[in-house]
Design an enzyme around this catalytic site. Structure first.
Site, short mmCIF file in Angstrom:
data_model
loop_
_atom_site.label_atom_id
_atom_site.label_comp_id
_atom_site.label_asym_id
_atom_site.label_seq_id
_atom_site.Cartn_x
_atom_site.Cartn_y
_atom_site.Cartn_z
N LYS A 13 0.81 -1.22 0.00
CA LYS A 13 0.00 0.00 0.00
C LYS A 13 0.84 1.28 0.00
O LYS A 13 0.61 2.19 -0.78
CB LYS A 13 -0.82 0.02 1.29
CG LYS A 13 -2.27 0.05 1.12
CD LYS A 13 -3.00 0.05 2.47
CE LYS A 13 -2.27 -0.60 3.60
NZ LYS A 13 -2.11 0.17 4.78
N ARG A 88 -9.58 2.25 9.31
CA ARG A 88 -8.96 1.04 9.84
C ARG A 88 -9.98 0.16 10.56
O ARG A 88 -9.67 -0.94 10.97
CB ARG A 88 -7.92 1.52 10.83
CG ARG A 88 -6.70 0.69 11.10
CD ARG A 88 -5.81 0.54 9.93
NE ARG A 88 -4.50 0.09 10.34
CZ ARG A 88 -3.37 0.66 9.95
NH1 ARG A 88 -3.39 1.68 9.13
NH2 ARG A 88 -2.23 0.17 10.35
N ARG A 127 10.87 -6.21 5.11
CA ARG A 127 10.82 -4.77 5.35
C ARG A 127 11.43 -4.42 6.71
O ARG A 127 12.15 -3.43 6.84
CB ARG A 127 9.36 -4.30 5.30
CG ARG A 127 9.20 -2.83 5.48
CD ARG A 127 7.76 -2.41 5.28
NE ARG A 127 6.93 -2.71 6.43
CZ ARG A 127 5.62 -2.49 6.48
NH1 ARG A 127 4.99 -1.99 5.45
NH2 ARG A 127 4.93 -2.77 7.57
N ARG A 133 11.93 -0.35 10.80
CA ARG A 133 10.80 0.45 11.28
C ARG A 133 10.52 0.08 12.73
O ARG A 133 10.44 -1.10 13.08
CB ARG A 133 9.58 0.15 10.41
CG ARG A 133 8.76 1.38 10.12
CD ARG A 133 7.64 1.05 9.19
NE ARG A 133 6.46 0.59 9.90
CZ ARG A 133 5.26 0.56 9.36
NH1 ARG A 133 5.07 0.94 8.14
NH2 ARG A 133 4.23 0.12 10.05
N ARG A 144 -0.49 -6.76 14.58
CA ARG A 144 -1.07 -5.91 13.53
C ARG A 144 -1.88 -6.74 12.52
O ARG A 144 -2.92 -6.32 12.06
CB ARG A 144 0.01 -5.11 12.80
CG ARG A 144 0.69 -4.09 13.69
CD ARG A 144 0.98 -2.77 12.99
NE ARG A 144 1.58 -2.89 11.69
CZ ARG A 144 2.89 -3.00 11.44
NH1 ARG A 144 3.75 -3.03 12.44
NH2 ARG A 144 3.32 -3.08 10.23
P1 AMP Z 1 0.62 1.89 9.31
O1 AMP Z 1 1.82 2.69 8.97
O2 AMP Z 1 -0.60 2.31 8.51
O3 AMP Z 1 0.84 0.41 9.24
O4 AMP Z 1 0.26 2.23 10.83
C1 AMP Z 1 1.14 1.95 11.88
C2 AMP Z 1 0.39 1.97 13.21
O5 AMP Z 1 -0.21 3.27 13.41
C3 AMP Z 1 -0.77 0.99 13.30
O6 AMP Z 1 -0.34 -0.29 13.71
C4 AMP Z 1 -1.67 1.66 14.33
O7 AMP Z 1 -1.17 1.47 15.63
C5 AMP Z 1 -1.50 3.13 14.01
N1 AMP Z 1 -2.51 3.60 13.04
C6 AMP Z 1 -2.30 4.00 11.74
N2 AMP Z 1 -3.45 4.36 11.16
C7 AMP Z 1 -4.42 4.20 12.09
C8 AMP Z 1 -5.83 4.39 12.10
N3 AMP Z 1 -6.49 4.81 11.02
N4 AMP Z 1 -6.50 4.12 13.27
C9 AMP Z 1 -5.86 3.70 14.36
N5 AMP Z 1 -4.53 3.48 14.42
C10 AMP Z 1 -3.82 3.72 13.29
#
Ligand code: AMP
Length: 187
Positions: A13, A88, A127, A133, A144
């Site tokens: 993504k 989400r 990754r 990260r 996750r």
């Molecule tokens: P991502 O980079 O999108 O994988 O997000 C990393 C982390 O940020 C996730 O595991 C969540 O803890 C938090 N996060 C990102 N987007 C959201 C969202 N829309 N709602 C809640 N938590 C989020």
């Protein structure tokens, strides 16, 4: 063009969103990036979010919605945006719709990148090694993926119900996947 990119962690993504950003000349709005920036900046909100992110759970809907509203209200998002990482869960679908309606900027399409589970696990491990990260530890990744299956997968059903979902095969070369996405976008 206002589009939402959906897909499991590791579905590609983020990479595709960056490519679409250049192609469509609209900002890539990633709620994960916004949250990581807040954590890095050490804001009160970032401190609150960090523990939740480290556990692989979802940050509270209110916090994320506030950040999102601030970002999509900025001038550069008037031309459109690529939303990555939001919504989400099903509650965030309603919040997004209400927010975009308030801004007079309805969503055009939700694109879901479909990638088999085994490949996702492989990609995330790669990754984590390559990028280091902070929220890519094996425990966090497992959490996750669980959260994704339980809370985020139903988000695609929501967009299907309102007739805005397109599903794209996310397996293959980056450029091929990119072309599939471009071909799937509404005119
Ligand atoms: P991502 O980079 O999108 O994988 O997000 C990393 C982390 O940020 C996730 O595991 C969540 O803890 C938090 N996060 C990102 N987007 C959201 C969202 N829309 N709602 C809640 N938590 C989020």
């Amino acid at each position: 063009m206002r589009l939402v990119l959906l897909g499991a962690p590791g579905s590609g993504k983020g990479t595709q969103a960056s490519m679409l950003k250049k192609f469509l000349e609209i900002p890539h709005v990633s709620t994960g990036d916004l949250l990581r920036a807040a954590v890095k900046a050490g804001t009160a909100l970032g401190l609150q979010a960090k523990a939740v992110m480290d556990a692989g759970d979802l940050v509270s809907d209110d916090i994320v919605l506030g950040m999102l509203e601030e970002r999509v209200s900025q001038e550069d998002a008037k031309a459109g945006f690529i939303l990555d990482g939001y919504p989400r869960n099903v509650a965030q679908c309603g919040a997004l719709e209400a927010l975009l309606e308030r801004l007079g900027q309805p969503l055009d399409v939700a694109v879901k990148l479909e990638v088999p589970y085994e490949l996702i696990v492989e990609r995330i491990a790669g990754r984590a090694a390559a990028e280091g990260r902070i929220d890519d530890t094996p425990e966090t990744v497992r959490a996750r993926l669980r959260v994704y299956a339980e809370q985020t997968a139903p988000v695609a059903d929501h967009f299907a119900e309102i007739g805005k979902l397109v599903i794209v095969d996310g397996v293959g070369e980056l450029d091929d996947v990119f072309q599939r996405i471009v071909d799937a976008l509404p005119a």
